[in-house]
Design an enzyme around this catalytic site. Structure first.
Site, mmCIF file in Angstrom:
data_model
loop_
_atom_site.group_PDB
_atom_site.id
_atom_site.type_symbol
_atom_site.label_atom_id
_atom_site.label_comp_id
_atom_site.label_asym_id
_atom_site.label_seq_id
_atom_site.Cartn_x
_atom_site.Cartn_y
_atom_site.Cartn_z
ATOM 1 N N TYR A 146 -16.378 18.324 -14.088
ATOM 2 C CA TYR A 146 -16.737 16.913 -14.285
ATOM 3 C C TYR A 146 -17.794 16.507 -13.244
ATOM 4 C CZ TYR A 146 -16.349 11.855 -14.451
ATOM 5 O OH TYR A 146 -16.639 10.519 -14.547
ATOM 6 N N ASP A 156 -7.364 19.803 -13.485
ATOM 7 C CA ASP A 156 -7.704 18.465 -13.969
ATOM 8 C C ASP A 156 -7.358 18.462 -15.463
ATOM 9 O OD1 ASP A 156 -8.994 16.269 -15.113
ATOM 10 O OD2 ASP A 156 -10.637 16.293 -13.663
ATOM 11 N N ARG A 184 0.858 -1.201 0.000
ATOM 12 C CA ARG A 184 0.000 0.000 0.000
ATOM 13 C C ARG A 184 0.886 1.241 0.000
ATOM 14 N NH1 ARG A 184 -1.287 1.636 4.640
ATOM 15 N NH2 ARG A 184 -2.175 -0.294 5.432
ATOM 16 N N LYS A 233 -8.540 7.726 -19.229
ATOM 17 C CA LYS A 233 -8.819 8.327 -20.533
ATOM 18 C C LYS A 233 -7.553 8.315 -21.400
ATOM 19 C CE LYS A 233 -12.658 9.034 -18.291
ATOM 20 N NZ LYS A 233 -12.984 10.274 -17.589
#
Ligand SMILES: *Cc1c(COP(=O)(O)O)cnc(C)c1O
Length: 388
Positions: free
Chosen positions: A97, A169, A45, A194
């Protein structure tokens, strides 16, 4: 060194084996020589060698200090919001978004973080609404789905004069077209789902920061909250990034041709594409982006849900699906898909008309894609004529 060389050159050959492709370290933990004595990895982690290659790679791509990989774009966004405390304010782009709007509205409002949404394409809206409590200016440029452009360099200056960070972003442009840190931004977010990964085969997110202080804070949040990207998905994202420059160059060229075709088509009303001279902020896009990207939106003269639905269900090469940025072309009808949960009046006010269609251009041949859209538009035109 040129961009495409730099990308490939910054993916290291595996130091242990010489493997050219980054190995997938599918392990949760690492052997220690003595308690606390290890090779830089203790628990996956906190750190994983495959994820680390991706994190260093995205930091290099964005010219940042450090990068961090998360299980999704929204997990990356969540980590950035956790830099804030109760009472802090965010000044955000109005057509943000939908998922970012949702996490601010339904999750972080409960923890005392408030967000003021303004049209950031007009600098005056930022100057008028920034307050001493504003800790982040949060923009997307280009935005989804109407591809509005905001001036990163000017907004960064205003943010810093007021003691705030600029968060960008950068999902729609990708670092191959736009590097906001070079223009003054402090924190970059990507839905790597994306353009970065680019093949519609993984959900992933990254954060890149420009200072050691922010790097330590995001690292702490990443390890404390635990929304990390797994080794296989890190590997898929690295492999996608290897062809990022090639893909987005081709996608941008085709998108430009498609936008110009749509401008001339009689069934089409408005075309949204930053590469068109008619785009509201074309000059700013030209200044801060290398190319204009692979997403094009347009509305129909027959501005109805039914006409748009006809187009999106008729195309064969443009597959009807949410998301964008992959090698296969996609088409979507925001009013019934990505923006369905937004009240109609709010949706219309933000420019997302009933007939608005968004396409994500893939790497198929431009002529075939244009032919595909042309056929679909002819079908709509024929039906309108029949009705009249
Ligand atoms: C898709 C997207 C996100 C969310 O990313 P996920 O990987 O789907 O969690 C955030 N911002 C923008 C601009 C996006 O397009």
């Amino acid at each position: 060194m040129q961009e495409e060389t730099r990308i490939l050159n910054s993916i290291p050959v595996d130091p242990l084996t010489g493997a050219i492709s980054t190995p997938i370290y599918q392990t949760s933990t690492f052997e220690q020589e003595a308690p606390g004595v290890h090779k830089g990895f203790d628990y996956a982690r906190s750190n994983n060698p495959t994820r680390k290659v991706l994190e260093d790679l995205v930091a290099t791509l964005e010219n940042g200090k450090a990068g961090f990989a998360f299980a999704s774009g929204l997990a990356a966004i969540d980590a950035v919001i956790k830099l804030l405390s109760a009472g802090d304010e965010v000044l955000a782009v109005d057509d943000i978004y939908g998922g970012t709007y949702r996490i601010f509205t339904h999750i972080y409002s409960k923890f005392g973080i408030s967000v003021n949404y303004v049209d950031t394409t007009d600098i005056n809206n930022i100057i008028d609404n920034i307050t001493p409590k504003t800790k982040f200016i949060w923009i997307e440029t280009p935005t989804n789905p109407t591809l509005k452009i905001s001036d990163i360099e000017t907004i960064a200056k205003i943010a810093h004069q007021n003691g705030a960070y600029l968060v960008v972003d950068n999902t729609f442009a990708s670092p191959a077209l736009q590097t906001p840190i070079d223009l003054g931004a402090d924190i970059i977010i990507h839905s790597a789902t994306k353009y970065l990964a680019g093949h519609s085969d993984v959900i992933a997110g990254v954060v890149i920061v420009n200072t050691q202080d922010l790097a330590e804070k995001i690292k702490f949040i990443q390890n404390s909250s635990g929304g990390i990207l797994g080794p296989f998905d890190s590997w898929l994202t690295i492999r996608g990034i290897e062809t990022l420059t090639l893909r987005i160059q081709k996608q941008s060229e085709t998108a430009q041709k498609l936008a110009e075709f749509l401008l001339e088509n009689e069934a089409v009303d408005t075309v949204f594409y930053p590469g068109l001279a008619s785009h509201h902020n074309h000059e700013i896009a030209k200044k801060q982006q290398k190319l204009f990207g692979g997403v094009v939106s347009f509305t129909l003269k027959e501005d109805t849900i039914v006409s748009a639905e006809k187009v999106v269900t008729t195309t064969k090469l443009f597959h009807l699906a949410e998301s964008l940025g992959g090698v296969k072309s996609l088409i979507c009808h925001p009013a019934q898909m990505t923006h369905k949960s937004i009240p109609e009046a709010t949706r219309l006010a933000s420019g997302v008309k009933n007939s608005l269609i968004r396409v994500s251009v893939g790497i198929e041949h431009a002529d075939d894609l244009i032919e595909d859209i042309k056929n679909a538009l002819e079908k709509v035109k024929a039906e309108v004529e029949l009705k009249n």
